[in-house]
Design a protein around this motif. Structure first.
Motif, PDB file in Angstrom:
ATOM      1  N   TYR A  36      -4.029  21.725 -52.560  1.00 45.30           N
ATOM      2  CA  TYR A  36      -3.683  21.677 -53.975  1.00 45.30           C
ATOM      3  C   TYR A  36      -2.606  22.653 -54.428  1.00 45.30           C
ATOM      4  CZ  TYR A  36      -7.701  18.656 -54.950  1.00 45.30           C
ATOM      5  OH  TYR A  36      -8.570  17.608 -54.989  1.00 45.30           O
ATOM      6  N   SER A  37      -2.477  23.798 -53.779  1.00 39.07           N
ATOM      7  CA  SER A  37      -1.580  24.826 -54.302  1.00 39.07           C
ATOM      8  C   SER A  37      -0.166  24.695 -53.739  1.00 39.07           C
ATOM      9  CB  SER A  37      -2.142  26.216 -53.984  1.00 39.07           C
ATOM     10  OG  SER A  37      -1.936  26.532 -52.618  1.00 39.07           O
ATOM     11  N   TYR A  38       0.716  25.554 -54.230  1.00 38.23           N
ATOM     12  CA  TYR A  38       2.089  25.578 -53.736  1.00 38.23           C
ATOM     13  C   TYR A  38       2.198  26.264 -52.376  1.00 38.23           C
ATOM     14  CZ  TYR A  38       4.077  23.654 -57.990  1.00 38.23           C
ATOM     15  OH  TYR A  38       4.413  22.799 -59.013  1.00 38.23           O
ATOM     16  N   LYS A  39       1.049  26.715 -51.851  1.00 37.93           N
ATOM     17  CA  LYS A  39       1.016  27.271 -50.498  1.00 37.93           C
ATOM     18  C   LYS A  39       0.684  26.180 -49.476  1.00 37.93           C
ATOM     19  CE  LYS A  39      -0.897  31.575 -52.351  1.00 37.93           C
ATOM     20  NZ  LYS A  39      -2.088  32.484 -52.329  1.00 37.93           N
ATOM     21  N   GLY A  40       0.448  24.965 -49.965  1.00 39.20           N
ATOM     22  CA  GLY A  40      -0.076  23.904 -49.123  1.00 39.20           C
ATOM     23  C   GLY A  40       0.966  23.131 -48.352  1.00 39.20           C
ATOM     24  N   TYR A  41       0.488  22.014 -47.770  1.00 34.81           N
ATOM     25  CA  TYR A  41       1.328  21.172 -46.925  1.00 34.81           C
ATOM     26  C   TYR A  41       2.446  20.504 -47.722  1.00 34.81           C
ATOM     27  CZ  TYR A  41      -2.835  21.672 -43.986  1.00 34.81           C
ATOM     28  OH  TYR A  41      -3.879  22.180 -43.275  1.00 34.81           O
ATOM     29  N   ILE A  42       2.098  20.000 -48.914  1.00 34.65           N
ATOM     30  CA  ILE A  42       3.070  19.320 -49.774  1.00 34.65           C
ATOM     31  C   ILE A  42       3.008  19.948 -51.161  1.00 34.65           C
ATOM     32  CG2 ILE A  42       3.823  17.106 -50.736  1.00 34.65           C
ATOM     33  CD1 ILE A  42       2.312  15.723 -48.491  1.00 34.65           C
ATOM     34  N   LEU A  58      -2.894  16.797 -62.052  1.00 34.56           N
ATOM     35  CA  LEU A  58      -2.805  18.177 -62.521  1.00 34.56           C
ATOM     36  C   LEU A  58      -1.412  18.497 -63.042  1.00 34.56           C
ATOM     37  CD1 LEU A  58      -4.878  19.834 -59.660  1.00 34.56           C
ATOM     38  CD2 LEU A  58      -5.495  19.847 -62.089  1.00 34.56           C
ATOM     39  N   ILE A  59      -0.397  17.955 -62.380  1.00 37.34           N
ATOM     40  CA  ILE A  59       0.979  18.194 -62.818  1.00 37.34           C
ATOM     41  C   ILE A  59       1.237  17.560 -64.181  1.00 37.34           C
ATOM     42  CG2 ILE A  59       3.384  17.635 -62.338  1.00 37.34           C
ATOM     43  CD1 ILE A  59       2.437  19.917 -60.677  1.00 37.34           C
ATOM     44  N   SER A  60       0.812  16.307 -64.351  1.00 43.46           N
ATOM     45  CA  SER A  60       1.044  15.637 -65.649  1.00 43.46           C
ATOM     46  C   SER A  60       0.230  16.294 -66.758  1.00 43.46           C
ATOM     47  CB  SER A  60       0.681  14.152 -65.536  1.00 43.46           C
ATOM     48  OG  SER A  60      -0.695  13.980 -65.242  1.00 43.46           O
ATOM     49  N   LEU A  61      -0.997  16.738 -66.433  1.00 41.40           N
ATOM     50  CA  LEU A  61      -1.825  17.411 -67.435  1.00 41.40           C
ATOM     51  C   LEU A  61      -1.216  18.763 -67.815  1.00 41.40           C
ATOM     52  CD1 LEU A  61      -4.436  17.333 -69.096  1.00 41.40           C
ATOM     53  CD2 LEU A  61      -5.606  18.410 -67.167  1.00 41.40           C
ATOM     54  N   MET A  67       0.113  25.047 -69.696  1.00 42.62           N
ATOM     55  CA  MET A  67      -0.584  26.102 -68.967  1.00 42.62           C
ATOM     56  C   MET A  67      -0.011  26.215 -67.559  1.00 42.62           C
ATOM     57  SD  MET A  67      -4.698  26.228 -68.246  1.00 42.62           S
ATOM     58  CE  MET A  67      -5.040  26.089 -70.012  1.00 42.62           C
ATOM     59  N   PRO A  68       0.074  27.422 -66.999  1.00 40.07           N
ATOM     60  CA  PRO A  68       0.535  27.536 -65.611  1.00 40.07           C
ATOM     61  C   PRO A  68      -0.321  26.701 -64.665  1.00 40.07           C
ATOM     62  CG  PRO A  68       0.452  29.693 -66.659  1.00 40.07           C
ATOM     63  CD  PRO A  68      -0.187  28.730 -67.611  1.00 40.07           C
ATOM     64  N   TYR A  69       0.329  26.118 -63.669  1.00 40.65           N
ATOM     65  CA  TYR A  69      -0.364  25.207 -62.752  1.00 40.65           C
ATOM     66  C   TYR A  69      -1.554  25.873 -62.083  1.00 40.65           C
ATOM     67  CZ  TYR A  69      -1.299  22.160 -58.792  1.00 40.65           C
ATOM     68  OH  TYR A  69      -1.915  21.355 -57.868  1.00 40.65           O
ATOM     69  N   GLU A  70      -1.386  27.083 -61.574  1.00 39.80           N
ATOM     70  CA  GLU A  70      -2.460  27.754 -60.844  1.00 39.80           C
ATOM     71  C   GLU A  70      -3.652  28.042 -61.743  1.00 39.80           C
ATOM     72  OE1 GLU A  70      -2.605  28.062 -57.714  1.00 39.80           O
ATOM     73  OE2 GLU A  70      -0.554  27.512 -57.208  1.00 39.80           O
ATOM     74  N   THR A  71      -3.394  28.347 -63.014  1.00 37.16           N
ATOM     75  CA  THR A  71      -4.495  28.586 -63.964  1.00 37.16           C
ATOM     76  C   THR A  71      -5.273  27.307 -64.222  1.00 37.16           C
ATOM     77  OG1 THR A  71      -3.188  30.321 -65.051  1.00 37.16           O
ATOM     78  CG2 THR A  71      -5.069  29.438 -66.268  1.00 37.16           C
ATOM     79  N   LEU A  72      -4.540  26.219 -64.446  1.00 33.78           N
ATOM     80  CA  LEU A  72      -5.191  24.922 -64.662  1.00 33.78           C
ATOM     81  C   LEU A  72      -5.994  24.511 -63.437  1.00 33.78           C
ATOM     82  CD1 LEU A  72      -5.572  22.381 -66.403  1.00 33.78           C
ATOM     83  CD2 LEU A  72      -3.455  21.489 -65.423  1.00 33.78           C
ATOM     84  N   LEU A  73      -5.442  24.734 -62.266  1.00 40.07           N
ATOM     85  CA  LEU A  73      -6.138  24.396 -61.024  1.00 40.07           C
ATOM     86  C   LEU A  73      -7.435  25.177 -60.897  1.00 40.07           C
ATOM     87  CD1 LEU A  73      -6.165  22.927 -58.278  1.00 40.07           C
ATOM     88  CD2 LEU A  73      -4.813  24.834 -57.347  1.00 40.07           C
TER      89      LEU A  73
END
Length: 283
Positions: A36-42, A58-61, A67-73
């Motif tokens: 899921y994160s920006y540390k991942g495969y894609i 998650l991106i569209s939401l 909200m920052p992506y990592e916070t929403l995740l």
């Protein structure tokens, strides 16, 4: 086998579907960041470009909530299991089921390139938790609000059974129209391709009719599901055959969660409705 059904299957359905979804989610935690994160495969935004743009991700939401992506995740990572636990306990059942379904779809569609059969069935199971009166029996809601559920199972059990009958029939029909399942080749390839997990090698059966018989057995089990599971005298035998089929898939293909989900759905539809709770109270 008795034909009278009891509403206790709704409790079995709620607890097992919520519990299954929770265990499935917990199982991916070691690889969560890689998925899921920006540390991942894609990267998530790259993954999002390949979606149908109909289902929320998650991106569209993120664009709507600002909200920052990592916070929403992180919020979704915490909220989803909490919603499932609430559903399992039957606390605000309908709301918990809707929230669980939304979060499951949100997180699933965010990594849609990795999804497979069990994810779709999990979505279906949570959707049924939204529309079935699963909180009306053996739940916190029932304790607090004193729901009264009719002894008849209503249309819900019929809907679940119809769904399974259609799914199994077309699964078998898809196999019978091709030659590979009819001559056993498909089963042989299944057990020898893609590094599938296998409890032990079955190569010693190559010169036996095992793969031919097993292929036709699978076709007959699936295409005859609707008939076999709805004839009281053979229901338990057919159910046993279906359970064995999915145990084989788990042990020799490594699809443990998919097999567990299908076994649970079959037990919900054709075994637990016939369990009389009064029989246990008398003991």
């Amino acid at each position: 086998m008795r034909n009278k059904t009891y509403p206790g299957w709704l409790f079995f359905f709620r607890v097992n579907m919520a519990g299954f979804a929770l265990l499935h989610f917990l199982a991916i935690q070691p690889d969560f960041d890689m998925l899921y994160s920006y540390k991942g495969y894609i990267y998530p935004d790259i993954m999002d470009t390949a979606t149908d743009h109909f289902s929320p991700t998650l991106i569209s939401l993120q664009h709507y909530v600002g909200m920052p992506y990592e916070t929403l995740l992180m919020i979704c990572r915490i909220a989803y299991p909490l919603a499932l636990v609430s559903l399992l306990l039957g606390c605000c059942t309908r709301l918990s089921a809707i929230l669980s379904l939304f979060l499951q779809l949100l997180m699933l569609k965010s990594i849609h390139l990795y999804e497979y059969g069990v994810d779709g069935y999990t979505t279906i199971a949570l959707f049924y938790c939204c529309i079935f009166p699963v909180g009306y029996i053996y739940s916190i809601d029932n304790r607090l609000r004193r729901f009264i559920i009719a002894p008849e199972y209503g249309p819900w059990l019929l809907l679940l059974r119809a769904h399974l009958c259609i799914a199994y029939f077309f699964s078998g029909f898809d196999k019978v129209i091709g030659v590979s399942w009819r001559n056993g080749e498909a089963l042989w390839k299944t057990l020898h391709s893609h590094n599938y997990y296998s409890l032990f090698s079955m190569d010693f059966l190559v010169h036996t009719p095992f793969f031919l018989v097993a292929g036709w057995g699978t076709i007959l089990l699936e295409m005859g599901y609707c008939i076999g599971m709805n004839i009281p005298k053979v229901r338990m035998w057919w159910l046993g055959g279906i359970v064995c089929l999915h145990l084989f898939i788990a042990l020799f293909m490594g699809l443990f969660f998919f097999s567990a989900m299908m076994i649970l759905l079959n037990l919900c539809a054709y075994y637990t409705p016939y369990i009389d709770p009064e029989r246990f109270r008398k003991k």
